[in-house]
Write a protein that holds these residues in place. Structure first.
Motif, PDB file in Angstrom:
ATOM      1  N   LEU A   1      83.299 -38.359  62.059  1.00 40.79           N
ATOM      2  CA  LEU A   1      84.595 -38.048  61.457  1.00 40.79           C
ATOM      3  C   LEU A   1      84.500 -36.819  60.556  1.00 40.79           C
ATOM      4  N   ARG A   2      83.517 -36.796  59.673  1.00 41.12           N
ATOM      5  CA  ARG A   2      83.356 -35.642  58.789  1.00 41.12           C
ATOM      6  C   ARG A   2      83.062 -34.373  59.584  1.00 41.12           C
ATOM      7  N   GLY A   3      82.289 -34.513  60.635  1.00 38.64           N
ATOM      8  CA  GLY A   3      81.971 -33.352  61.464  1.00 38.64           C
ATOM      9  C   GLY A   3      83.186 -32.765  62.155  1.00 38.64           C
ATOM     10  N   ILE A   4      84.034 -33.628  62.723  1.00 38.00           N
ATOM     11  CA  ILE A   4      85.212 -33.078  63.406  1.00 38.00           C
ATOM     12  C   ILE A   4      86.252 -32.571  62.408  1.00 38.00           C
ATOM     13  N   GLN A   5      86.321 -33.184  61.220  1.00 37.51           N
ATOM     14  CA  GLN A   5      87.210 -32.646  60.185  1.00 37.51           C
ATOM     15  C   GLN A   5      86.754 -31.250  59.784  1.00 37.51           C
ATOM     16  N   PHE A   6      85.457 -31.080  59.607  1.00 35.56           N
ATOM     17  CA  PHE A   6      84.886 -29.782  59.268  1.00 35.56           C
ATOM     18  C   PHE A   6      85.151 -28.767  60.382  1.00 35.56           C
ATOM     19  N   SER A   7      84.947 -29.179  61.625  1.00 35.60           N
ATOM     20  CA  SER A   7      85.195 -28.285  62.769  1.00 35.60           C
ATOM     21  C   SER A   7      86.653 -27.863  62.835  1.00 35.60           C
ATOM     22  N   LYS A   8      87.545 -28.817  62.614  1.00 33.86           N
ATOM     23  CA  LYS A   8      88.973 -28.509  62.626  1.00 33.86           C
ATOM     24  C   LYS A   8      89.317 -27.527  61.512  1.00 33.86           C
ATOM     25  N   ASP A   9      88.798 -27.774  60.302  1.00 33.36           N
ATOM     26  CA  ASP A   9      89.051 -26.882  59.168  1.00 33.36           C
ATOM     27  C   ASP A   9      88.521 -25.475  59.424  1.00 33.36           C
ATOM     28  N   CYS A  10      87.422 -25.378  60.179  1.00 37.21           N
ATOM     29  CA  CYS A  10      86.815 -24.074  60.486  1.00 37.21           C
ATOM     30  C   CYS A  10      87.461 -23.396  61.692  1.00 37.21           C
ATOM     31  N   GLY A  11      88.333 -24.115  62.389  1.00 40.28           N
ATOM     32  CA  GLY A  11      88.982 -23.557  63.571  1.00 40.28           C
ATOM     33  C   GLY A  11      88.070 -23.493  64.782  1.00 40.28           C
ATOM     34  N   LEU A  12      87.074 -24.364  64.833  1.00 37.62           N
ATOM     35  CA  LEU A  12      86.143 -24.374  65.965  1.00 37.62           C
ATOM     36  C   LEU A  12      86.711 -25.228  67.091  1.00 37.62           C
ATOM     37  N   SER A  13      87.092 -24.570  68.157  1.00 39.79           N
ATOM     38  CA  SER A  13      87.645 -25.274  69.296  1.00 39.79           C
ATOM     39  C   SER A  13      87.423 -24.427  70.538  1.00 39.79           C
ATOM     40  N   PRO A  14      87.014 -24.973  71.652  1.00 37.44           N
ATOM     41  CA  PRO A  14      86.701 -26.377  71.868  1.00 37.44           C
ATOM     42  C   PRO A  14      85.417 -26.760  71.133  1.00 37.44           C
ATOM     43  N   CYS A  15      85.259 -28.045  70.925  1.00 34.63           N
ATOM     44  CA  CYS A  15      84.124 -28.554  70.171  1.00 34.63           C
ATOM     45  C   CYS A  15      83.513 -29.714  70.940  1.00 34.63           C
ATOM     46  N   TYR A  16      82.202 -29.710  71.021  1.00 32.81           N
ATOM     47  CA  TYR A  16      81.491 -30.770  71.719  1.00 32.81           C
ATOM     48  C   TYR A  16      80.684 -31.556  70.702  1.00 32.81           C
ATOM     49  N   VAL A  17      81.001 -32.821  70.555  1.00 33.75           N
ATOM     50  CA  VAL A  17      80.277 -33.685  69.634  1.00 33.75           C
ATOM     51  C   VAL A  17      79.147 -34.337  70.415  1.00 33.75           C
ATOM     52  N   LYS A  18      77.934 -34.095  69.968  1.00 27.75           N
ATOM     53  CA  LYS A  18      76.744 -34.685  70.580  1.00 27.75           C
ATOM     54  C   LYS A  18      76.144 -35.617  69.538  1.00 27.75           C
ATOM     55  N   SER A  19      76.092 -36.898  69.836  1.00 30.25           N
ATOM     56  CA  SER A  19      75.605 -37.881  68.874  1.00 30.25           C
ATOM     57  C   SER A  19      74.602 -38.806  69.529  1.00 30.25           C
ATOM     58  N   ASP A  20      73.622 -39.244  68.735  1.00 31.83           N
ATOM     59  CA  ASP A  20      72.651 -40.209  69.246  1.00 31.83           C
ATOM     60  C   ASP A  20      73.120 -41.650  69.010  1.00 31.83           C
ATOM     61  N   ALA A  21      74.334 -41.818  68.534  1.00 28.49           N
ATOM     62  CA  ALA A  21      74.922 -43.150  68.327  1.00 28.49           C
ATOM     63  C   ALA A  21      75.698 -43.543  69.579  1.00 28.49           C
ATOM     64  N   GLU A  22      74.976 -44.025  70.574  1.00 27.10           N
ATOM     65  CA  GLU A  22      75.573 -44.306  71.883  1.00 27.10           C
ATOM     66  C   GLU A  22      76.748 -45.280  71.794  1.00 27.10           C
ATOM     67  N   VAL A  23      76.615 -46.330  71.007  1.00 26.64           N
ATOM     68  CA  VAL A  23      77.675 -47.325  70.898  1.00 26.64           C
ATOM     69  C   VAL A  23      78.940 -46.710  70.301  1.00 26.64           C
ATOM     70  N   VAL A  24      78.786 -45.929  69.246  1.00 27.99           N
ATOM     71  CA  VAL A  24      79.942 -45.316  68.588  1.00 27.99           C
ATOM     72  C   VAL A  24      80.618 -44.319  69.524  1.00 27.99           C
ATOM     73  N   VAL A  25      79.845 -43.526  70.238  1.00 26.14           N
ATOM     74  CA  VAL A  25      80.414 -42.571  71.194  1.00 26.14           C
ATOM     75  C   VAL A  25      81.209 -43.313  72.259  1.00 26.14           C
ATOM     76  N   ARG A  26      80.671 -44.429  72.744  1.00 25.38           N
ATOM     77  CA  ARG A  26      81.389 -45.222  73.751  1.00 25.38           C
ATOM     78  C   ARG A  26      82.690 -45.767  73.170  1.00 25.38           C
ATOM     79  N   TRP A  27      82.647 -46.291  71.950  1.00 18.61           N
ATOM     80  CA  TRP A  27      83.859 -46.814  71.313  1.00 18.61           C
ATOM     81  C   TRP A  27      84.921 -45.732  71.169  1.00 18.61           C
ATOM     82  N   ILE A  28      84.513 -44.531  70.799  1.00 20.15           N
ATOM     83  CA  ILE A  28      85.474 -43.427  70.649  1.00 20.15           C
ATOM     84  C   ILE A  28      86.073 -43.073  72.008  1.00 20.15           C
ATOM     85  N   ASN A  29      85.227 -42.903  73.004  1.00 22.68           N
ATOM     86  CA  ASN A  29      85.714 -42.519  74.334  1.00 22.68           C
ATOM     87  C   ASN A  29      86.601 -43.582  74.965  1.00 22.68           C
TER      88      ASN A  29
END
Length: 135
Positions: free
Chosen positions: A23-51
């Motif tokens: 969440l903090r990472g994508i908020q930071f990316s949005k504030d910086c105007g970074l788009s498209p953005c690819y979130v790469k995380s080692d939290a497999e369960v959380v990534v699955r829940w988001i997707n």
């Protein structure tokens, strides 16, 4: 292009901690105007829940809901799982955050703790941001 090390003042379970990092990472990316953005995380369960937009009624449901809301406002944002060994820059940033008393942000430069590794990776990959926490 941008990176951060952010301090967490509270203790959470592993899934909530990883969700807050995302969440903090994508908020930071949005504030910086970074788009498209690819979130790469080692939290497999959380990534699955988001997707899957699932587990919104779990302990970290409000965090997941915020991630889903912000991601709906960003063009080209996608979430992918990568093994911890492939996420070494994020691990170094997380270790660095353990030494900090306040949040740190870098734009178009790298924190000293990851400069060598990022320089090597930049010749191979294009990375918008990496975000992770140690728990």
């Amino acid at each position: 292009m941008a990176s951060s090390s952010q301090v967490m003042a509270w203790y959470f379970n592993a899934q909530a901690t990883e969700a807050i990092a995302i969440l903090r990472g994508i908020q930071f990316s949005k504030d910086c105007g970074l788009s498209p953005c690819y979130v790469k995380s080692d939290a497999e369960v959380v990534v699955r829940w988001i997707n899957e937009s699932s587990h919104l009624d779990s302990l970290c449901g409000a965090i997941l809901a915020d991630i889903i809301l912000i991601s709906s406002e960003m063009i080209g944002l996608c979430f992918n799982y990568i093994p911890r060994q492939a996420n070494q820059v994020a691990q170094l940033l997380a270790k660095n955050a353990l030494l900090l008393t306040d949040d740190r942000f870098w734009m178009e430069e790298y924190p000293c703790c990851v400069t060598r590794m990022v320089t090597c990776l930049c010749s191979v990959f294009s990375v918008c941001f990496v975000s992770s926490y140690l728990y």
